[in-house]
Design an enzyme around this catalytic site. Structure first.
Site, PDB file in Angstrom:
ATOM      1  CG  HIS A 155       5.939  -4.996   1.656  1.00  0.00           C
ATOM      2  ND1 HIS A 155       5.056  -5.347   0.628  1.00  0.00           N
ATOM      3  CD2 HIS A 155       6.656  -6.134   2.108  1.00  0.00           C
ATOM      4  CE1 HIS A 155       5.125  -6.856   0.544  1.00  0.00           C
ATOM      5  NE2 HIS A 155       5.973  -6.915   1.416  1.00  0.00           N
ATOM      6  CG  ASP A 363       1.859   4.349  -0.423  1.00  0.00           C
ATOM      7  OD1 ASP A 363       2.155   3.368   0.237  1.00  0.00           O
ATOM      8  OD2 ASP A 363       0.763   4.804  -0.311  1.00  0.00           O
TER       9      ASP A 363
HETATM   10  P1  ADQ Z   1      -0.419  -0.210   2.546  1.00  0.00           P
HETATM   11  O1  ADQ Z   1       0.115   0.946   3.038  1.00  0.00           O
HETATM   12  O2  ADQ Z   1      -1.750  -0.879   3.395  1.00  0.00           O
HETATM   13  O3  ADQ Z   1       0.640  -1.369   2.237  1.00  0.00           O
HETATM   14  P2  ADQ Z   1      -1.599  -0.171  -0.089  1.00  0.00           P
HETATM   15  O4  ADQ Z   1      -0.396  -0.602  -0.979  1.00  0.00           O
HETATM   16  O5  ADQ Z   1      -2.657   0.795  -0.634  1.00  0.00           O
HETATM   17  O6  ADQ Z   1      -1.082   0.465   1.142  1.00  0.00           O
HETATM   18  O7  ADQ Z   1      -2.420  -1.433   0.196  1.00  0.00           O
HETATM   19  C1  ADQ Z   1      -3.637  -1.503   0.977  1.00  0.00           C
HETATM   20  C2  ADQ Z   1      -4.451  -2.683   0.338  1.00  0.00           C
HETATM   21  O8  ADQ Z   1      -5.486  -2.749   1.429  1.00  0.00           O
HETATM   22  C3  ADQ Z   1      -5.136  -2.633  -0.873  1.00  0.00           C
HETATM   23  O9  ADQ Z   1      -5.012  -3.856  -1.559  1.00  0.00           O
HETATM   24  C4  ADQ Z   1      -6.660  -2.272  -0.621  1.00  0.00           C
HETATM   25  O10 ADQ Z   1      -7.473  -2.736  -1.495  1.00  0.00           O
HETATM   26  C5  ADQ Z   1      -6.734  -2.625   0.594  1.00  0.00           C
HETATM   27  N1  ADQ Z   1      -7.622  -1.761   1.445  1.00  0.00           N
HETATM   28  C6  ADQ Z   1      -7.254  -0.272   1.769  1.00  0.00           C
HETATM   29  N2  ADQ Z   1      -8.351   0.314   2.431  1.00  0.00           N
HETATM   30  C7  ADQ Z   1      -9.325  -0.781   2.335  1.00  0.00           C
HETATM   31  C8  ADQ Z   1     -10.623  -0.723   3.000  1.00  0.00           C
HETATM   32  N3  ADQ Z   1     -11.059   0.373   3.514  1.00  0.00           N
HETATM   33  N4  ADQ Z   1     -11.470  -2.075   2.951  1.00  0.00           N
HETATM   34  C9  ADQ Z   1     -10.497  -3.002   2.274  1.00  0.00           C
HETATM   35  N5  ADQ Z   1      -9.597  -3.076   1.726  1.00  0.00           N
HETATM   36  C10 ADQ Z   1      -8.753  -1.945   1.830  1.00  0.00           C
HETATM   37  C11 ADQ Z   1       1.982  -1.537   2.348  1.00  0.00           C
HETATM   38  C12 ADQ Z   1       2.840  -0.240   1.750  1.00  0.00           C
HETATM   39  C13 ADQ Z   1       2.625   0.082   0.294  1.00  0.00           C
HETATM   40  C14 ADQ Z   1       2.587  -1.200  -0.468  1.00  0.00           C
HETATM   41  C15 ADQ Z   1       1.845  -2.258  -0.084  1.00  0.00           C
HETATM   42  C16 ADQ Z   1       2.294  -3.697  -0.927  1.00  0.00           C
HETATM   43  O11 ADQ Z   1       2.758   0.796   2.356  1.00  0.00           O
HETATM   44  O12 ADQ Z   1       3.306   1.007  -0.223  1.00  0.00           O
HETATM   45  O13 ADQ Z   1       1.991  -0.775  -1.872  1.00  0.00           O
HETATM   46  O14 ADQ Z   1       2.433  -2.697   1.349  1.00  0.00           O
HETATM   47  O15 ADQ Z   1       4.016  -3.773  -1.108  1.00  0.00           O
END
Ligand code: ADQ
Length: 457
Positions: A155, A363
């Protein structure tokens, strides 16, 4: 049809009908819900007893978890996975540390996972492993005699070889990764970086088909599978009247402009640089004072790791300082919220925001960027400001792309977003939506599974 066995560090706490946060959890759940299967991982608990927990079932999904000991947690989770691998995979080599004992702990826990999982495996199971915590799992399963197809989806980004090689145990890690049959990456940049390492430093030879590489006496297939979101579900959640009430009320209180950011509180997300860019935007655009609010939602994560405590302290200080500098009696420019919100609150909030700042230093993908686009009203969409170093930028090139190290560039992009004409906003939004509908979450899952079933070239 073969059964799907999913392995990830954490098994998400799932209940029927409850939306889960986090991209990995949503993707995994989706894959399992359709065909059923088994989900194995750490329970999230620390205990002395290492016996697997009793099986739980949710619909067609069987959940199996194990606890970790304090030493496992410290060496594997806090230590090598999040203290060494995470920063290096995100190009933050100055923030990484390395201890051989922690690397051994990482390997030991991968072995514990394999030991608990092996008796559950049936001969024709398809084993899909997720993320950087489990790079050594396939090798450990093979050592236990498991001969099933095993795939890994990473990921996070995979960095350029010279960056990866700052980890002293890099050679063993790469060899361990090559025990998988399929290695999936978010972008072509990540896949190419991995192949580069294997060819230049492990005598790998690319094969003519399936983007595979012959190395360590086996053939490992590689592929690019950008993770997506359920576009229609996000929009439906953003639009549901009961969900919208709070967002609409908040919008009325926040006057004209809402700029939104949503991230886990992580140094890879570029929050410090983003705060600085907003400060510069305020300094450069006095006409916007009193009219624009920047809301940063950032729930703490991995808060028992020192680098995470430090970034949290820094951001608290910066938020206070910026507000102290610009706030009026009836206006607070920066709202900084250290907590997570249910998706039925978050999605309408996305829909209300005129701009979303997604500015990670690196990311793997960044699902917030995709959720923001999916949540917009196509008739009057907001503007996505996106780091060129997020995997999502490869697909969402109709966003306002910025360099997260360029504070002045980000400040200008905020002003450009707030003054962008409707037609341009619609065109950019439409272009991004089209790509996202094609590269859906279903496609991510189906393509990975199909390639894992394939004979690997
Ligand atoms: P993350 O680093 O966690 O994921 P991201 O892809 O943005 O980053 O996913 C975060 C998820 O958590 C989103 O669905 C978002 O809605 C949710 N989220 C974030 N902050 C939140 C909050 N305050 N309240 C509720 N929900 C919240 C890792 C990798 C990424 C990759 C994903 C999936 O770091 O690059 O995109 O896995 O592969």
């Amino acid at each position: 049809m073969s059964r799907l066995v999913v392995v990830s560090n954490r098994v998400a706490p799932i209940q029927e009908g409850e939306a889960t946060a986090g991209g990995l959890a949503a993707g995994v759940l989706d894959a399992l819900k359709q065909k059923g299967g088994l989900w194995f991982g750490w329970s999230g608990e620390i205990s002395a007893g290492l016996e697997p927990k009793p099986e739980r079932t949710v619909g067609p999904i069987s959940l199996f978890t194990i606890d970790l000991s304090r030493q496992d947690y410290d060496e594997f989770y806090r230590g090598f996975a999040n203290g060494t691998l995470w920063p290096v995979l995100h190009y933050q080599i100055g923030l990484g540390r390395f201890e051989w004992a922690e690397f051994e702990g990482y390997r030991r826990v991968n072995g514990l996972f394999a030991a608990a999982l092996t008796p559950l495996i049936r001969p024709d199971d398809l084993i899909w492993v997720h993320d950087y915590h489990l790079l050594c799992l396939a090798g450990a399963l093979r050592a236990n005699g498991v001969s099933n197809r095993i795939g890994l989806f990473l990921h996070t980004p995979f960095p350029a070889p010279d960056v990866f090689m700052t980890i002293p145990s890099h050679a063993s890690l790469i060899q361990a990764m090559c025990a998988y049959d399929l290695l999936g990456f978010q972008t072509e940049t990540d896949r190419t970086a991995f192949i580069d390492y294997v060819v230049r430093h492990a005598n790998g030879v690319p094969t003519a088909i399936d983007d595979a590489v012959a190395v360590f006496g086996r053939v490992v297939r590689t592929g690019v599978y950008p993770i997506g979101v359920h576009v229609e579900d996000v929009r439906a959640q953003a639009e549901t009247p009961i969900n919208r009430r709070q967002a609409t009320r908040m919008r009325a209180n926040l006057l004209e402009g809402l700029i939104l950011s949503v991230d886990r509180l992580d140094y890879s997300k570029g929050l410090r640089q983003r705060f600085a860019a907003f400060e510069r935007f305020l300094a450069d655009n006095p006409a916007r004072h009193g009219l624009v609010t920047f809301m940063q939602i950032a729930p703490p994560s991995r808060s028992d790791i020192e680098t995470y405590q430090r970034i949290r302290r820094e951001l608290e200080g910066e938020a206070g300082r910026i507000n102290g500098r610009f706030a009026e009696v009836d206006w607070v420019p920066l709202r900084y919220l250290n907590r997570s919100f249910p998706r039925n609150v978050l999605m309408p909030l996305y829909a209300e925001a005129q701009a979303c700042l997604v500015t990670p230093l690196r990311d793997g993908m960044n699902l917030v960027a995709k959720e923001y686009v999916a949540a917009q009203d196509p008739e009057d969409p907001g503007v996505l400001i996106l780091s060129e170093f997020a995997g999502a930028a490869r697909e969402l090139d109709a966003a306002l792309l910025i360099n997260p190290y360029d504070e002045a560039g980000m400040a200008q992009a905020i002003e450009q977003a707030l003054s962008m004409p409707l037609e341009e906003r619609q065109d950019r939004h439409q272009a991004m939506l089209t790509v996202m509908r094609t590269n859906s979450l279903e496609r991510w899952r189906d393509r990975f599974e199909a390639d894992l079933v394939g004979d690997g070239g």
